[in-house]
Design a protein around this motif. Structure first.
Motif, PDB file in Angstrom:
ATOM      1  N   LYS A   1       4.548  77.702  50.253  1.00  0.00           N
ATOM      2  CA  LYS A   1       3.491  77.851  51.266  1.00  0.00           C
ATOM      3  C   LYS A   1       2.239  77.027  50.918  1.00  0.00           C
ATOM      4  O   LYS A   1       1.103  77.514  51.048  1.00  0.00           O
ATOM      5  CB  LYS A   1       3.103  79.328  51.421  1.00  0.00           C
ATOM      6  N   ILE A   2       2.441  75.801  50.489  1.00  0.00           N
ATOM      7  CA  ILE A   2       1.307  74.975  50.057  1.00  0.00           C
ATOM      8  C   ILE A   2       0.401  74.643  51.238  1.00  0.00           C
ATOM      9  O   ILE A   2      -0.809  74.895  51.199  1.00  0.00           O
ATOM     10  CB  ILE A   2       1.817  73.685  49.372  1.00  0.00           C
ATOM     11  N   PHE A   3       0.977  74.105  52.302  1.00  0.00           N
ATOM     12  CA  PHE A   3       0.149  73.745  53.458  1.00  0.00           C
ATOM     13  C   PHE A   3      -0.476  74.983  54.088  1.00  0.00           C
ATOM     14  O   PHE A   3      -1.647  74.973  54.472  1.00  0.00           O
ATOM     15  CB  PHE A   3       0.988  72.987  54.491  1.00  0.00           C
ATOM     16  N   GLU A   4       0.298  76.055  54.173  1.00  0.00           N
ATOM     17  CA  GLU A   4      -0.217  77.291  54.781  1.00  0.00           C
ATOM     18  C   GLU A   4      -1.379  77.869  53.987  1.00  0.00           C
ATOM     19  O   GLU A   4      -2.278  78.515  54.563  1.00  0.00           O
ATOM     20  CB  GLU A   4       0.904  78.325  54.886  1.00  0.00           C
ATOM     21  N   THR A   5      -1.397  77.633  52.665  1.00  0.00           N
ATOM     22  CA  THR A   5      -2.493  78.125  51.823  1.00  0.00           C
ATOM     23  C   THR A   5      -3.751  77.281  52.004  1.00  0.00           C
ATOM     24  O   THR A   5      -4.869  77.808  52.036  1.00  0.00           O
ATOM     25  CB  THR A   5      -2.069  78.106  50.343  1.00  0.00           C
ATOM     26  N   ILE A   6      -3.575  75.977  52.135  1.00  0.00           N
ATOM     27  CA  ILE A   6      -4.714  75.055  52.248  1.00  0.00           C
ATOM     28  C   ILE A   6      -5.287  75.014  53.661  1.00  0.00           C
ATOM     29  O   ILE A   6      -6.503  74.921  53.861  1.00  0.00           O
ATOM     30  CB  ILE A   6      -4.285  73.626  51.822  1.00  0.00           C
ATOM     31  N   GLN A   7      -4.426  75.115  54.654  1.00  0.00           N
ATOM     32  CA  GLN A   7      -4.819  74.885  56.052  1.00  0.00           C
ATOM     33  C   GLN A   7      -6.000  75.728  56.550  1.00  0.00           C
ATOM     34  O   GLN A   7      -6.847  75.218  57.298  1.00  0.00           O
ATOM     35  CB  GLN A   7      -3.594  75.092  56.955  1.00  0.00           C
ATOM     36  N   PRO A   8      -6.136  77.001  56.176  1.00  0.00           N
ATOM     37  CA  PRO A   8      -7.295  77.761  56.678  1.00  0.00           C
ATOM     38  C   PRO A   8      -8.649  77.156  56.326  1.00  0.00           C
ATOM     39  O   PRO A   8      -9.647  77.457  56.984  1.00  0.00           O
ATOM     40  CB  PRO A   8      -7.111  79.135  56.021  1.00  0.00           C
ATOM     41  N   GLY A   9      -8.708  76.301  55.298  1.00  0.00           N
ATOM     42  CA  GLY A   9      -9.969  75.652  54.938  1.00  0.00           C
ATOM     43  C   GLY A   9     -10.267  74.400  55.726  1.00  0.00           C
ATOM     44  O   GLY A   9     -11.343  73.804  55.597  1.00  0.00           O
ATOM     45  N   PHE A  10      -9.338  73.960  56.592  1.00  0.00           N
ATOM     46  CA  PHE A  10      -9.551  72.777  57.428  1.00  0.00           C
ATOM     47  C   PHE A  10     -10.473  73.126  58.599  1.00  0.00           C
ATOM     48  O   PHE A  10     -10.229  74.085  59.328  1.00  0.00           O
ATOM     49  CB  PHE A  10      -8.227  72.277  58.004  1.00  0.00           C
ATOM     50  N   THR A  11     -11.506  72.313  58.799  1.00  0.00           N
ATOM     51  CA  THR A  11     -12.403  72.536  59.933  1.00  0.00           C
ATOM     52  C   THR A  11     -13.166  71.247  60.232  1.00  0.00           C
ATOM     53  O   THR A  11     -12.892  70.198  59.629  1.00  0.00           O
ATOM     54  CB  THR A  11     -13.383  73.692  59.640  1.00  0.00           C
ATOM     55  N   THR A  12     -14.093  71.318  61.177  1.00  0.00           N
ATOM     56  CA  THR A  12     -14.961  70.171  61.489  1.00  0.00           C
ATOM     57  C   THR A  12     -16.426  70.591  61.395  1.00  0.00           C
ATOM     58  O   THR A  12     -16.786  71.707  61.796  1.00  0.00           O
ATOM     59  CB  THR A  12     -14.677  69.614  62.897  1.00  0.00           C
ATOM     60  N   LEU A  13     -17.251  69.709  60.872  1.00  0.00           N
ATOM     61  CA  LEU A  13     -18.678  69.977  60.704  1.00  0.00           C
ATOM     62  C   LEU A  13     -19.438  69.759  62.015  1.00  0.00           C
ATOM     63  O   LEU A  13     -18.850  69.372  63.030  1.00  0.00           O
ATOM     64  CB  LEU A  13     -19.237  69.051  59.616  1.00  0.00           C
ATOM     65  N   ASN A  14     -20.748  69.973  61.959  1.00  0.00           N
ATOM     66  CA  ASN A  14     -21.586  69.692  63.130  1.00  0.00           C
ATOM     67  C   ASN A  14     -21.532  68.219  63.522  1.00  0.00           C
ATOM     68  O   ASN A  14     -21.796  67.864  64.668  1.00  0.00           O
ATOM     69  CB  ASN A  14     -23.043  70.097  62.856  1.00  0.00           C
ATOM     70  N   THR A  15     -21.185  67.374  62.554  1.00  0.00           N
ATOM     71  CA  THR A  15     -21.038  65.936  62.816  1.00  0.00           C
ATOM     72  C   THR A  15     -19.657  65.607  63.384  1.00  0.00           C
ATOM     73  O   THR A  15     -19.356  64.440  63.637  1.00  0.00           O
ATOM     74  CB  THR A  15     -21.222  65.148  61.510  1.00  0.00           C
ATOM     75  N   LYS A  16     -18.808  66.641  63.546  1.00  0.00           N
ATOM     76  CA  LYS A  16     -17.421  66.520  64.019  1.00  0.00           C
ATOM     77  C   LYS A  16     -16.497  65.878  62.989  1.00  0.00           C
ATOM     78  O   LYS A  16     -15.349  65.539  63.286  1.00  0.00           O
ATOM     79  CB  LYS A  16     -17.359  65.756  65.353  1.00  0.00           C
ATOM     80  N   GLU A  17     -17.009  65.712  61.757  1.00  0.00           N
ATOM     81  CA  GLU A  17     -16.179  65.165  60.691  1.00  0.00           C
ATOM     82  C   GLU A  17     -15.153  66.199  60.247  1.00  0.00           C
ATOM     83  O   GLU A  17     -15.463  67.387  60.118  1.00  0.00           O
ATOM     84  CB  GLU A  17     -17.048  64.749  59.504  1.00  0.00           C
ATOM     85  N   ALA A  18     -13.941  65.744  60.004  1.00  0.00           N
ATOM     86  CA  ALA A  18     -12.868  66.627  59.539  1.00  0.00           C
ATOM     87  C   ALA A  18     -13.023  66.858  58.036  1.00  0.00           C
ATOM     88  O   ALA A  18     -13.215  65.903  57.275  1.00  0.00           O
ATOM     89  CB  ALA A  18     -11.510  66.003  59.842  1.00  0.00           C
TER      90      ALA A  18
END
Length: 390
Positions: free
Chosen positions: A342-359
């Motif tokens: 479950k490597i991707f499933e563990t990391i994925q919740p931390g993926f988001t975009t900032l106010n600058t829309k940067e990933a």
């Protein structure tokens, strides 16, 4: 020879096709020179070859979307026009024998500017239909060999004396337990291999990627992809089937994405995007998918919209996408992520975009922010702030 001179040597109606398509004649001096060279080859009849001699062109086109650089040019239009006579006469078996040339030809003939120019000159460049559904699948010998190579590498790293002792210690009465003993030996070899890898890492530069320990984002293999073909899945209304150029010698990968209800097919065509390339291939309603596209979902959920993560301008298929930070920038991704861990499933919740829309990926423990980027810049969600990425 200049572009104008090379075009002037083309026969009609091919010259008219190239001119009326208004395709790019080169963004750099190097591109302009290469485009002129290809048009000159077409003018001299070097590419209007019988099927048996298409193999050289096949080899050149396997890792490419376009014949020059990474955008449609007049050289592509000229090459398409030269190949049209050949392709309009080929039988299906002959088409399938050069899949890269066939894929390239169909991709060029469906570009809007080429389609419009060809239609105006009909029937000289009438559309050639391909029954890709009946085409034999291209063998992708990527996943299985890597596992074998990894196993072989581990076996080689085990001390020869340890192997010799284990063989000498075996007695006839141990034979019924042979399978269990082999498992123990393999486990010992694996541990020995890992220890040796750790010991040799400083001398060899980059450490060998392994999935031991807690999942970290650098285990994920992200690369720039270019959609060269997309269609709706014949067995699933919500799925697209894409052919994505990832700069690999084996040609484009087939990728299945559940984006039909969120992104129009017109916005998928010819799109540059970010792909997750080391997930285990999965069957999606009868079609095997060899990667995953990275998309952003609005903070209001899918009802608020879904859009593709956009790489920086000028990226080329296959370019590495990585996480900022000394712990991740130079780390090597896994050859394939083990779904059981479950490597991707563990990391994925931390993926988001900032106010600058940067990933970005935000470390859930330290709250440190790590932008997702290429060597040329940061990847972004065109419209979403606070989005989730998957």
């Amino acid at each position: 020879m200049s572009y104008e001179s090379s075009v002037s040597r083309l026969p009609s109606p091919l010259k008219d096709l190239v001119v009326t398509s208004q395709a790019d004649v080169g963004k750099t001096e190097a591109d302009k020179a290469e485009i002129a060279q290809w048009i000159e080859k077409v003018a001299e009849g070097e590419v209007a070859l019988p099927p048996v001699l298409l193999q050289d062109l096949e080899t050149q086109l396997v890792p490419r979307t376009y014949i020059v650089s990474n955008y449609l040019t007049a050289a592509d239009v000229a090459l398409y026009g030269a190949l049209h006579t050949v392709f309009s006469q080929l039988q299906p078996a002959q088409l399938y024998s050069t899949p890269a040339v066939t894929r390239y030809f169909d991709h060029i003939q469906t570009r809007p500017s080429v389609l419009a120019a060809a239609s105006a000159l009909s029937p000289a460049f009438s559309s050639v239909s391909f029954d890709f559904a009946s085409a034999p699948p291209i063998e992708r010998k990527v996943d299985a060999p890597k596992k074998k190579e990894k196993a072989a590498a581990v076996a080689e790293q085990v001390e020869p004396t340890a192997v010799a002792v284990s063989k000498e210690d075996k007695s006839p009465e141990d034979k019924p337990k042979e399978k269990k003993e082999k498992k123990k030996d393999a486990a010992a070899a694996d541990n020995g291999g890992k220890k040796k890898e750790k010991a040799s890492a400083p001398a060899g530069g980059k450490a060998v990627a392994e999935d031991a320990g807690e999942p970290v984002p650098s285990m994920i293999d992200m690369r720039i992809g270019h959609i060269i073909d997309v269609k709706k899945h014949p067995e699933a209304d919500s799925l697209y089937i894409e052919q994505i150029d990832l700069g690999e010698e084996t040609g484009p990968r087939t990728v299945v994405s559940g984006l039909v209800n969120y992104i129009p097919i017109e916005e998928m065509r010819d799109k540059y995007l970010v792909c997750i390339c080391n997930l285990k291939p999965a069957n999606m309603r009868g079609v095997k998918s060899f990667a995953m596209v990275l998309a952003a979902t609005s903070k209001d959920g899918k009802d608020g919209g879904v859009e593709l993560i956009q790489p920086p301008p000028g990226c080329k298929p296959g370019e590495r996408v990585y996480f900022e930070g000394p712990d991740y920038e130079n780390a090597q991704p896994l050859a394939q992520m083990n779904p059981k861990k479950k490597i991707f499933e563990t990391i994925q919740p931390g993926f988001t975009t900032l106010n600058t829309k940067e990933a970005v990926w935000i470390n859930p423990v330290t709250k440190s922010v790590h932008r997702i980027r290429t060597k040329d810049g940061v990847c972004v969600a065109p419209n979403f702030v606070g989005a989730s990425l998957s």
